[in-house]
Write an enzyme that holds these catalytic residues in place. Structure first.
Site, mmCIF file in Angstrom:
data_model
loop_
_atom_site.group_PDB
_atom_site.id
_atom_site.type_symbol
_atom_site.label_atom_id
_atom_site.label_comp_id
_atom_site.label_asym_id
_atom_site.label_seq_id
_atom_site.Cartn_x
_atom_site.Cartn_y
_atom_site.Cartn_z
ATOM 1 N NE ARG A 27 29.380 37.993 52.050
ATOM 2 C CZ ARG A 27 29.725 36.737 52.038
ATOM 3 N NH1 ARG A 27 30.857 36.377 52.557
ATOM 4 N NH2 ARG A 27 28.946 35.830 51.501
ATOM 5 C CD1 TRP A 74 26.688 38.730 43.529
ATOM 6 C CD2 TRP A 74 27.646 40.733 43.474
ATOM 7 N NE1 TRP A 74 27.572 38.742 42.494
ATOM 8 C CE2 TRP A 74 28.182 39.960 42.434
ATOM 9 C CE3 TRP A 74 28.104 42.040 43.629
ATOM 10 C CZ2 TRP A 74 29.149 40.438 41.557
ATOM 11 C CZ3 TRP A 74 29.064 42.506 42.763
ATOM 12 C CH2 TRP A 74 29.579 41.708 41.743
ATOM 13 N N GLY A 101 22.113 33.428 48.995
ATOM 14 C CA GLY A 101 22.072 32.128 48.337
ATOM 15 C C GLY A 101 20.983 32.087 47.277
ATOM 16 C CD GLU A 489 46.254 40.174 36.732
ATOM 17 O OE1 GLU A 489 45.595 39.136 36.664
ATOM 18 O OE2 GLU A 489 45.758 41.298 36.553
ATOM 19 C CG HIS A 505 57.970 27.820 14.216
ATOM 20 N ND1 HIS A 505 58.453 27.356 13.015
ATOM 21 C CD2 HIS A 505 57.065 26.894 14.631
ATOM 22 C CE1 HIS A 505 57.853 26.225 12.696
ATOM 23 N NE2 HIS A 505 57.005 25.913 13.679
ATOM 24 C CE LYS A 604 37.845 42.098 40.100
ATOM 25 N NZ LYS A 604 38.611 40.925 39.602
#
Ligand code: M6R
Length: 609
Positions: A27, A74, A101, A489, A505, A604
């Site tokens: 996280r 984070w 938060g 993907e 086209h 990733k």
């Protein structure tokens, strides 16, 4: 999106804290820290980087206390660093806090606290909380926490620890998850179930506005008015792996479902209280700055490039500036015409994509002004660009990008409107109307996510086809490109997106009986033209699935299947049309038994050329 843990009992708290944080590292992983109440003092250790560097620091000095809190971060406010890592303390290290938060009103609170003599050491919004607690504490820990919470605006899950109250942890929830694990003679706190699942399956899941007073033998829940809340125990039946994914089968599905929150977090704080203005405080641009720009490049890769294509529409339409969009891997090698009157905007979820980073460096070398839109504070791209605006999507784990894309769309839209408001290329009334509709988008995404059954059925029906075509005009074409990339993907189905007007086209030769075509028809300004392209495809007996806005009564007359999404302005509708396309790709991949979160050959973060 960070991870929170707390422990109170008879055992060494640090052992649980480190194990819990390990389970939550997915996280947030730019820094971590723990605080343990050791009686005489509160022991705090923090470290930038992965959790292992915190573990290294603690190797020979694990604190022995039996009550503690921990955090894996984070970054949002303030770059990743030892000092910005949680827990945060007040001036006298009597109170310690961990937070998930964003405290929206932290700036005025911080200024007031500084004016009253408080000393701040970090750049975080969180640090105001322990200082506030220090100010209001008069011997009653619970009352003081309630008083602090009443001063905070924004979203949070918070855990409070006090040196003077070694038998109590207090936690509070508003818009961010918080769970209490109920043990025997010990209790646990965590932002997510994986942290506690090896210790207990009996939990209280807190609701917004609830406060828990956690002791080793009891847990009392109250509301913000201090009244007791009668809480039911929730028994967790998921296994550890499912718990990490919040009960979803895959991270991709979890992240698709996190989009309403990710989008709300990204736009909140960036709209004036009266709903009339876009506020991008990070930029501080004015008319002179914009007058000094004669060309804008948006440079990115993959999904971020697709967000850039939408950004071109927004900026050209609203701010009336010329925009070129380029793939980073092409841009950097073709000697682009860039000088000091060029603004180069790079978009990157990870902030580490090597092609995008190289394109950014090349733009700086050529003298351009640079702006990064990224999800990762402190990433290489965030550090390299002159200016940065962050998406607040939280960590994206699945290789297939979903919530990063929608939050990138939010930011390119807000940037375009911000520029238009500075330039006066949008009327006040139109700006107010667009902002009003923007605010409704999170709820409309939720609505779109609530009806997945028809999408599952289509995925089962067409999941074994080898080719799928996506068509659309204008912004629908940009979203079609993203829909096709998602399908390719993760499900390995050959998918191509075409601007509907281009079919005749060449590509129309491939449209034969039974070929699935996903037709996006949400752009009102080109609706009639879109409709006639759809009829061309239908006339070749293709199986056409339409994506239309609610209230469209035309499309159904020609197509067997139509997926309806809530209606909004045609500029904003890509935020909604992409959702069924993400789900379609997801369920097609499931139908084919693919490894959704880790598709073959892909990574990733693409840190190689
Ligand atoms: O981290 P970035 O946004 O710079 O990544 C760019 C692409 O590698 C990324 O969007 C990729 O295309 C995704 N797998 C798409 O789902």
């Amino acid at each position: 999106m960070c991870g929170i843990v707390g422990y109170i009992g008879d055992k060494r708290a640090a052992d649980f804290l480190l194990e819990g944080l390990t389970k939550l590292e997915y996280r947030g992983y730019d820094s971590a820290g723990i605080a343990v109440n050791c009686g005489e003092n509160i022991f705090v250790e923090k470290s930038v980087g992965r959790l292992d560097s915190l573990k290294d620091k603690l190797k020979y000095r694990m604190p022995g206390g039996v009550i503690g809190i921990g955090h894996t971060r984070w970054a949002t406010h303030g770059r990743p660093s030892d000092i910005n890592a949680h827990p945060h303390t007040d001036c006298n290290k009597n109170f310690v806090v961990v937070h998930n938060g964003i405290i929206e009103n932290y700036m005025p609170l911080k200024e007031e606290l500084i004016s009253r003599g408080h000393k701040f050491i970090s750049e975080t919004d969180t640090e105001v909380v322990p200082h506030l607690l220090e100010e209001v504490y008069r011997g009653d820990f619970v009352e003081a926490v309630r008083e602090v919470l009443n001063k905070l605006e924004g979203s949070y899950s918070l855990v409070f620890m006090s040196k003077e109250n070694p038998d109590t942890l207090i936690c509070a929830k508003q818009d961010n998850p918080l769970v209490i694990g109920l043990g025997k003679g010990e209790n646990f706190i965590a932002s997510d179930i994986p942290a506690i699942i090896n210790y207990t399956r009996q939990t209280y899941i807190l609701n917004d506005g609830e406060i828990a007073i956690v002791k080793k033998d009891s847990v009392k829940i109250i509301n913000r008015r201090g009244e007791p809340v009668d809480k039911k125990i929730f028994h967790v039946s998921w296994n550890a792996e499912a718990a990490e994914k919040g009960g979803y089968e895959h991270f991709m599905l979890k992240e698709i479902n996190e989009q309403p929150k990710a989008v709300r977090d990204t736009m909140s704080k960036r709209i004036s209280k009266d709903g009339t203005k876009i506020l991008l405080d990070e930029l501080n641009w004015d008319k002179d700055f914009l007058a000094g720009i004669d060309k804008i490049y948006i440079v990115a890769c993959g999904t971020a490039y697709h967000a850039g294509l939408v950004g071109k529409f927004y900026i050209e339409k609203l701010a009336r500036k010329l925009v070129e969009v380029d793939l980073a891997s092409e841009y950097r090698y073709r000697n682009p015409i860039v000088d000091e009157k060029t603004l180069v905007i790079v978009i990157s979820q990870s902030g580490e994509t090597s092609d995008t980073l190289a394109a950014l460096k090349e733009s700086k070398r050529l003298g351009a002004k640079t702006l990064a839109i990224t999800n990762v504070v402190g990433s290489s791209i965030a550090r390299e660009a002159e200016q940065v605006i962050h998406t607040w999507a939280g960590p994206e784990i699945a290789v297939a990008s979903t919530k990063a894309y929608t939050t990138q769309l939010i930011l390119v839209f807000m940037l375009a409107l911000y520029m238009a408001q500075i330039n006066g290329t949008v009327s006040e009334q139109r700006a107010r109307e667009l902002i009003g509709l923007l605010k409704k988008i999170p709820a409309q995404i939720s609505e779109t996510l609530s009806d997945v059954e028809p999408i599952k059925t289509f995925a089962r029906q067409y999941g074994f086809n080898e080719d799928v075509f996506y068509i659309g005009r204008s912004l629908d074409y940009c979203v079609a490109l993203e829909g096709a990339l998602k399908l390719k993907e993760i499900s390995y189905i050959h998918a191509e997106a075409y601007a509907s007007g281009e079919l005749k086209h060449g590509t129309l030769a491939l449209i034969v009986e039974g070929v699935p075509v996903i037709a996006l028809a949400t752009q009102k300004s080109v609706y009639e033209k879109t409709l006639s392209n759809i009829k061309e495809v239908k006339a070749r007996d293709a199986v056409v699935i339409g994506i239309a806005a609610e209230g469209d009564t035309e499309l159904e007359k020609y197509l067997d299947h139509v997926i309806f999404i809530p209606d909004t302005d045609e500029l904003l509708i890509p935020l909604l049309t992409v959702v069924p396309l993400q789900l379609l790709a997801y369920y097609a991949a499931i139908t084919r038994g693919c490894d959704v979160d880790k598709p073959r050959n892909l990574a990733k973060s693409v840190t190689v050329e």
